[in-house]
Motif scaffolding. Sequence first.
Motif, PDB file in Angstrom:
ATOM      1  N   GLU A   9       0.838  -1.203   0.000  1.00 47.89           N
ATOM      2  CA  GLU A   9       0.000   0.000   0.000  1.00 47.89           C
ATOM      3  C   GLU A   9       0.869   1.247   0.000  1.00 47.89           C
ATOM      4  O   GLU A   9       0.595   2.212  -0.702  1.00 47.89           O
ATOM      5  N   LEU A  10       1.925   1.216   0.794  1.00 44.84           N
ATOM      6  CA  LEU A  10       2.844   2.346   0.871  1.00 44.84           C
ATOM      7  C   LEU A  10       3.526   2.578  -0.471  1.00 44.84           C
ATOM      8  O   LEU A  10       3.641   3.712  -0.926  1.00 44.84           O
ATOM      9  N   LYS A  11       3.924   1.507  -1.128  1.00 42.83           N
ATOM     10  CA  LYS A  11       4.569   1.626  -2.434  1.00 42.83           C
ATOM     11  C   LYS A  11       3.629   2.281  -3.441  1.00 42.83           C
ATOM     12  O   LYS A  11       4.031   3.143  -4.221  1.00 42.83           O
ATOM     13  N   ASN A  15       4.293   5.799  -5.291  1.00 42.90           N
ATOM     14  CA  ASN A  15       4.288   5.877  -6.755  1.00 42.90           C
ATOM     15  C   ASN A  15       3.349   6.973  -7.247  1.00 42.90           C
ATOM     16  O   ASN A  15       3.684   7.723  -8.170  1.00 42.90           O
ATOM     17  N   ARG A  16       2.179   7.084  -6.651  1.00 42.35           N
ATOM     18  CA  ARG A  16       1.232   8.140  -7.031  1.00 42.35           C
ATOM     19  C   ARG A  16       1.829   9.519  -6.752  1.00 42.35           C
ATOM     20  O   ARG A  16       1.692  10.436  -7.554  1.00 42.35           O
ATOM     21  N   LEU A  17       2.461   9.665  -5.602  1.00 42.86           N
ATOM     22  CA  LEU A  17       3.057  10.961  -5.258  1.00 42.86           C
ATOM     23  C   LEU A  17       4.214  11.309  -6.183  1.00 42.86           C
ATOM     24  O   LEU A  17       4.371  12.470  -6.584  1.00 42.86           O
ATOM     25  N   LYS A  18       5.008  10.324  -6.545  1.00 41.22           N
ATOM     26  CA  LYS A  18       6.106  10.570  -7.492  1.00 41.22           C
ATOM     27  C   LYS A  18       5.561  10.940  -8.868  1.00 41.22           C
ATOM     28  O   LYS A  18       6.123  11.797  -9.552  1.00 41.22           O
ATOM     29  N   ARG A  53      -5.821  10.935  -5.391  1.00 41.85           N
ATOM     30  CA  ARG A  53      -5.827   9.478  -5.248  1.00 41.85           C
ATOM     31  C   ARG A  53      -4.861   9.019  -4.164  1.00 41.85           C
ATOM     32  O   ARG A  53      -5.151   8.084  -3.425  1.00 41.85           O
ATOM     33  N   ALA A  54      -3.728   9.669  -4.072  1.00 40.27           N
ATOM     34  CA  ALA A  54      -2.780   9.326  -3.008  1.00 40.27           C
ATOM     35  C   ALA A  54      -3.394   9.634  -1.651  1.00 40.27           C
ATOM     36  O   ALA A  54      -3.298   8.829  -0.713  1.00 40.27           O
ATOM     37  N   GLY A  55      -4.038  10.778  -1.532  1.00 40.93           N
ATOM     38  CA  GLY A  55      -4.680  11.138  -0.268  1.00 40.93           C
ATOM     39  C   GLY A  55      -5.782  10.179   0.114  1.00 40.93           C
ATOM     40  O   GLY A  55      -5.870   9.744   1.271  1.00 40.93           O
ATOM     41  N   PHE A  56      -6.624   9.812  -0.853  1.00 38.15           N
ATOM     42  CA  PHE A  56      -7.695   8.865  -0.564  1.00 38.15           C
ATOM     43  C   PHE A  56      -7.135   7.493  -0.197  1.00 38.15           C
ATOM     44  O   PHE A  56      -7.668   6.814   0.678  1.00 38.15           O
TER      45      PHE A  56
END
Length: 93
Positions: A9-11, A15-18, A53-56
Amino acid sequence: MELQMAADELKSVINRLKRAQGQIAGVINMIEQGRSCEEVVTQLAAASRALDRAGFAIIATGLQHCMTDEGGAQDLDRDQMRARLEKLFLSLA
């Protein structure tokens, strides 16, 4: 407040944040190059969606931890818990 998530989940969140980081850099370059408003706004919208999406994902996967293990959440009644959850979700609106 510590964020605890499973490795997969963290990965996904990282990835979304990057991806958003790259898209934001692209927006800056597009503005500096004088690209069209439509192109800039399209790229900016993509970055915004990636951040949302990263926040959700953080809220969805960290919800149990955030609501049960931190800040005395176990002492909150149903209405207080609902208000706290609503505040988290609205912070991304």
